[in-house]
Design a protein around this motif. Sequence first.
Motif, mmCIF file in Angstrom:
data_model
loop_
_atom_site.group_PDB
_atom_site.id
_atom_site.type_symbol
_atom_site.label_atom_id
_atom_site.label_comp_id
_atom_site.label_asym_id
_atom_site.label_seq_id
_atom_site.Cartn_x
_atom_site.Cartn_y
_atom_site.Cartn_z
ATOM 1 N N SER A 10 0.780 -1.301 -0.189
ATOM 2 C CA SER A 10 -0.021 -0.125 0.032
ATOM 3 C C SER A 10 0.766 1.232 0.045
ATOM 4 C CB SER A 10 -0.907 -0.077 1.221
ATOM 5 O OG SER A 10 -0.322 -0.221 2.580
ATOM 6 N N LEU A 11 2.119 1.112 0.098
ATOM 7 C CA LEU A 11 3.026 2.461 -0.021
ATOM 8 C C LEU A 11 3.018 3.007 -1.244
ATOM 9 C CD1 LEU A 11 5.153 3.928 1.370
ATOM 10 C CD2 LEU A 11 6.932 2.402 0.391
ATOM 11 N N MET A 12 2.439 4.294 -1.225
ATOM 12 C CA MET A 12 2.479 5.277 -2.296
ATOM 13 C C MET A 12 3.797 5.948 -2.600
ATOM 14 S SD MET A 12 -0.340 7.923 -3.427
ATOM 15 C CE MET A 12 -1.494 6.910 -3.622
ATOM 16 N N VAL A 13 4.457 5.879 -3.607
ATOM 17 C CA VAL A 13 5.528 6.633 -3.730
ATOM 18 C C VAL A 13 5.303 8.014 -4.939
ATOM 19 C CG1 VAL A 13 7.887 6.622 -4.651
ATOM 20 C CG2 VAL A 13 7.171 4.725 -3.346
ATOM 21 N N VAL A 14 5.452 9.115 -4.384
ATOM 22 C CA VAL A 14 5.145 10.351 -5.388
ATOM 23 C C VAL A 14 6.459 10.948 -6.053
ATOM 24 C CG1 VAL A 14 4.377 12.651 -5.464
ATOM 25 C CG2 VAL A 14 3.353 10.955 -3.939
ATOM 26 N N GLY A 15 6.854 10.330 -7.406
ATOM 27 C CA GLY A 15 8.013 11.021 -7.999
ATOM 28 C C GLY A 15 7.684 12.450 -8.714
ATOM 29 N N ILE A 16 8.445 13.258 -8.182
ATOM 30 C CA ILE A 16 8.394 14.676 -8.754
ATOM 31 C C ILE A 16 9.543 14.941 -9.579
ATOM 32 C CG2 ILE A 16 8.181 17.154 -7.884
ATOM 33 C CD1 ILE A 16 7.212 16.150 -5.148
ATOM 34 N N GLY A 17 9.250 15.257 -10.806
ATOM 35 C CA GLY A 17 10.320 15.691 -11.751
ATOM 36 C C GLY A 17 10.359 17.260 -11.956
ATOM 37 N N ALA A 18 11.388 17.928 -11.788
ATOM 38 C CA ALA A 18 11.571 19.435 -12.262
ATOM 39 C C ALA A 18 13.101 19.753 -12.766
ATOM 40 C CB ALA A 18 11.308 20.139 -10.943
ATOM 41 N N SER A 19 12.967 20.718 -13.426
ATOM 42 C CA SER A 19 14.222 21.235 -14.047
ATOM 43 C C SER A 19 14.174 22.684 -13.714
ATOM 44 C CB SER A 19 14.242 20.951 -15.560
ATOM 45 O OG SER A 19 15.554 21.184 -15.990
ATOM 46 N N ALA A 20 14.653 23.513 -14.692
ATOM 47 C CA ALA A 20 14.797 24.995 -14.510
ATOM 48 C C ALA A 20 13.309 25.579 -14.025
ATOM 49 C CB ALA A 20 15.175 25.663 -16.050
ATOM 50 N N GLY A 21 13.635 26.275 -13.088
ATOM 51 C CA GLY A 21 12.351 26.982 -12.539
ATOM 52 C C GLY A 21 11.682 26.080 -11.536
ATOM 53 N N GLY A 22 12.054 24.927 -11.288
ATOM 54 C CA GLY A 22 11.586 23.852 -10.409
ATOM 55 C C GLY A 22 11.514 24.346 -9.222
ATOM 56 N N LEU A 23 12.521 24.850 -8.533
ATOM 57 C CA LEU A 23 12.513 25.146 -7.042
ATOM 58 C C LEU A 23 11.614 26.038 -6.510
ATOM 59 C CD1 LEU A 23 14.380 25.251 -4.389
ATOM 60 C CD2 LEU A 23 15.330 27.312 -4.942
ATOM 61 N N GLU A 24 10.995 27.012 -7.019
ATOM 62 C CA GLU A 24 9.763 27.751 -6.512
ATOM 63 C C GLU A 24 8.554 26.706 -6.651
ATOM 64 O OE1 GLU A 24 7.312 31.703 -7.729
ATOM 65 O OE2 GLU A 24 8.922 31.285 -9.088
ATOM 66 N N ALA A 25 8.250 25.968 -7.499
ATOM 67 C CA ALA A 25 7.183 25.350 -7.685
ATOM 68 C C ALA A 25 7.412 24.011 -6.501
ATOM 69 C CB ALA A 25 7.215 24.393 -9.178
ATOM 70 N N LEU A 26 8.599 23.706 -6.334
ATOM 71 C CA LEU A 26 8.743 22.641 -5.157
ATOM 72 C C LEU A 26 8.482 23.229 -3.852
ATOM 73 C CD1 LEU A 26 12.042 20.634 -6.496
ATOM 74 C CD2 LEU A 26 9.743 19.715 -6.150
ATOM 75 N N GLN A 27 8.952 24.525 -3.573
ATOM 76 C CA GLN A 27 8.734 25.186 -2.521
ATOM 77 C C GLN A 27 7.266 25.495 -2.112
ATOM 78 O OE1 GLN A 27 11.457 28.352 -2.909
ATOM 79 N NE2 GLN A 27 12.943 27.679 -1.490
ATOM 80 N N GLN A 28 6.450 25.729 -3.191
ATOM 81 C CA GLN A 28 5.233 26.024 -3.060
ATOM 82 C C GLN A 28 4.345 24.901 -2.759
ATOM 83 O OE1 GLN A 28 3.412 27.996 -6.739
ATOM 84 N NE2 GLN A 28 4.915 29.503 -6.537
ATOM 85 N N PHE A 29 4.898 23.536 -3.517
ATOM 86 C CA PHE A 29 4.163 22.312 -3.330
ATOM 87 C C PHE A 29 4.235 21.957 -1.700
ATOM 88 C CE2 PHE A 29 4.524 17.744 -3.130
ATOM 89 C CZ PHE A 29 3.412 17.252 -3.632
ATOM 90 N N PHE A 30 5.493 21.791 -1.290
ATOM 91 C CA PHE A 30 5.850 21.322 0.028
ATOM 92 C C PHE A 30 5.380 22.261 1.031
ATOM 93 C CE2 PHE A 30 8.803 18.708 -2.451
ATOM 94 C CZ PHE A 30 8.275 17.169 -1.898
ATOM 95 N N SER A 31 5.174 23.584 0.852
ATOM 96 C CA SER A 31 4.666 24.374 1.996
ATOM 97 C C SER A 31 3.036 24.335 2.120
ATOM 98 C CB SER A 31 4.849 25.886 1.229
ATOM 99 O OG SER A 31 6.184 26.412 1.290
#
Length: 968
Positions: A10-31
């Motif tokens: 039942s373990l769900m693994v969420v793979g997140i792919g990002a490149s240029a400009g991805g830091l801001e999106a990652l911070q918004q997601f995890f915030s």
Amino acid sequence: MATPETLDQSLMVVGIGASAGGLEALQQFFSNIDPIEGVSFVVVQHLSPDYKSLMPELLARKTRMQVRHVVDGEEVLPGVVYILPPKNNLTMYAGKLFLTPQEPHLNLPIDLFFRSLAEDRGENAVGIILSGTGSDGTRGVRAIKEHGGLVLVQEEESATFDGMPRSAISTGIVDFVLPPDRMAGELRRLGTGLRTQEPRFPKRAAGRQDTLGKILALVKIKSGLDFSYYKENTIIRRIERRMSINQVESPEEYAAYLEKHPGEIGVLYKEFLIGVTKFFREPEAYECIAEKVLPELFNAKDPHEPLRIWVAGCSTGEEAYSLAITVNEYLAANELKTELKIFATDIDRDALAVAAQGAYPLSIAADASLDRLGRYFFKKGEVYQIQPHIRKQVIFAYHNLIKDPPFPRIDLVSCRNLLIYLQPVLQRKVLSHFQYSLAPQGFLFLGSSESVGDHANTFFPFENRWKLFRYHDDGRPRMPLPVSGGSLSVQKEQIDISATEGEAASPPRPDEGGDTLTTRLLERCMPPTLLVGRDRTVQHIFGDVNEFVQMRAGRPQADVTKIVRDDLAIPLSSALQRATKEGGDIHIRGVAYHIGEERRSVDIVVRSLGGGHGGGYLAVTFQTAENDDMHLESYDLKEGVKTRIRDLERELQYTKENLQATIEELETSNEELQATNEELLAANEELQSTNEELQSVNEELITVNAEYQSKIQELTELNDDLDNLMASTEVGTIFLDQALCIRKFTSAATVTFKIIDSDVGRPISDLSHRLQYPELEGDLRDVLGRNRELEREVRDEDGRWYLARLLPYASGLDDGGGVLLTLVDISRIKRAEESTRREHDLLIRILDSSPMATTMVDKDGFISYANRAAEAILGVNRKELAERRFNDGTFHILDCRGNPVKEEDLPFSIIKQTGDRVVNVRHAVLGADGERICLSITGNPVFDRHGRVEGAVFKFEPVPDLAPPQTS
């Protein structure tokens, strides 16, 4: 190593792919996301190998989950965010993460991880694509969807760089397109429902088949396709997935939901059609085709006949193009000129549209070698475009494999991973179609999990490992099997999406309407007539033409000049040519022919019929004269032959001259073009290689820059906090470098040092100050050289006191550090100390002048003070007393009767035991001359701020001795 059977399924693994400009999106997601039970996250970015990644510490400030770099071989745990370290690719197997070094010229880490994630987690895999350039991740999200997972993509408007999101969205299989801050909420909503769940279609539920049938009927009405013969478990699994996403609990509710939301029907239809495809899937299978299958086919084939291949269920075309490339490589290696025709068919029109374009994301570099990409593709913006000469060899067409008739005379049929979705009755139907299609000794290419089932007597294993079968013609009629009931009932349609010239669909037949009365009358009343196309192929026959047509042994011929009697072939060919060029009707009278020994004659009339494909048709009519003798001499065969030969010779000579001139011109142009082309190819390869490298470096630098920008913002805030802190402490502070030059200072330091902002960078020895501290520069160098702290109390010219602290200044840079000088104003402390000292001196003078003997002891019983009266009575000076304890046996303490006193009965012991009262006792001590002195002792405890005894004050005076004198 753990096995899939031992893992938490039942373990769900969420793979997140990002490149240029991805830091801001990652911070918004995890915030916006809190830990979700049973869910872990893996972040894969395009990182520069030359810079340290700051991603873990940057994301750790945005989430309560643990954030760390991946360690090779570690098991994935829920509630943890794993970050791909630089210079590595990442894969997942059996619930563990594995690192491998990145290849120098191929950097597609997101695709690589998403594929392994899909294979390992199946329906519990989630793929998220955030901001970035290029198309990395596009193939990966398709793999996740193929295995039943969920895909979310950042909407293009919110992405700093929309290349990766746009490429993923173009696949048409994305579940949600959202900004990053809303993704978190959607993922939390779906987190529980998407993990392993109870079946929403219970096997014994009442009305199960009725509800399923209703859902499939709605799909059929919308799409025209009937999925009732697809495997039920596959269909139900896809339906349950959509029910979870739409938060629908029962099949009945989902059927009602489909009726209210027609758009969901299209999404469900797409879910049914998602297929597994990529370039050169299982490369060893293609090697087997090139090494074993193609030699067999070409050895048995007439070099002038084309090689015909049918790719059934071609999806987006990768399989068809892979076979085309494989055959072209074989033709080039063996210097063959055989024509290649590949018929690629599917029922998914959107997939066919993608295939027809022949444009694929740059991520196909993970499947096709660089050599093949260079020879059979060319880069066009952000895609690889198939070369035109390959594109022309593949004909993409809509084709219902179950209902529409199969293609004839096929040498190789490829149908991979389609049969596994069909029920046995449809599998037999499809295989019977392939049996009908294949030429004798043709080949069938199936998927790794498929077999020929009941057709083992006609399809013999050729290469079991790669599911290659050889068709054996047993001589029996080969007709496709009918399917009863609910077959896929789409209207028959054969649309050639990309037909090249010469590959258009066959023209309509005159009798397509059926065996009508008009057709029967024409056939009964018309003279023997052949309807032929402009290419001389027979399209229809009217009347009895058996007298004029002669079928020969061997492969059937469609050319009218090849099937008529030999005597009629030459005049008919001449008439057809004239009719084609001149138009109108051509009459040739009295053409003689023989039937056995009997000689007959016939009039041949060729009429040109306008319209239709290719400029219309030709009607060849045979009119038999009533009196054959009248026409025996009308057509002189020899003269006709001579005339025909002269015409052909003149035409041939003219053609040869034109051809020679054209060849010479073409050779000259070709040489020039070839030289230019070689130069352009070389330049293009260099530019393409440079562009790819620059693009990759640019993405990495953008990512690094984003991390550094975030870090700079944090450092700016910290610097502001530090400046405000230093200003509020009112502590004079000066930062000095290795050369004792000023790096920074606080405003409080300007009170003692004459320093201004422009003095930064000047040696401190150049500045004047108000301190009476001539050793300052020497002390600074001592601290710098010995790397130790130093403190001094110094005064300034106004009499103020400062505590000067000199500390080594550690720096993470390669500048050798420096010295930190702080000046703390201790004037009030010094004044208090002076006042305390004066009070202490006064107290000592008072106690010394007192006639009462007084001593003070600390918490350990040592005498810290004794006045002069105590010295006189005890006969010991203060220095010696400071080395003794009041309970010390060196005083020979006895009671006043001469008996030894127990330690617990001594004065300070009593005070430590009671702690809250005055002690009055009488004890005797031996004086310096050995005489016993009896003392009356009064003790008072001294308490610290916590109420604990930290010492005592004893006063004593001599009293009469009660003990009798000792006698010797």
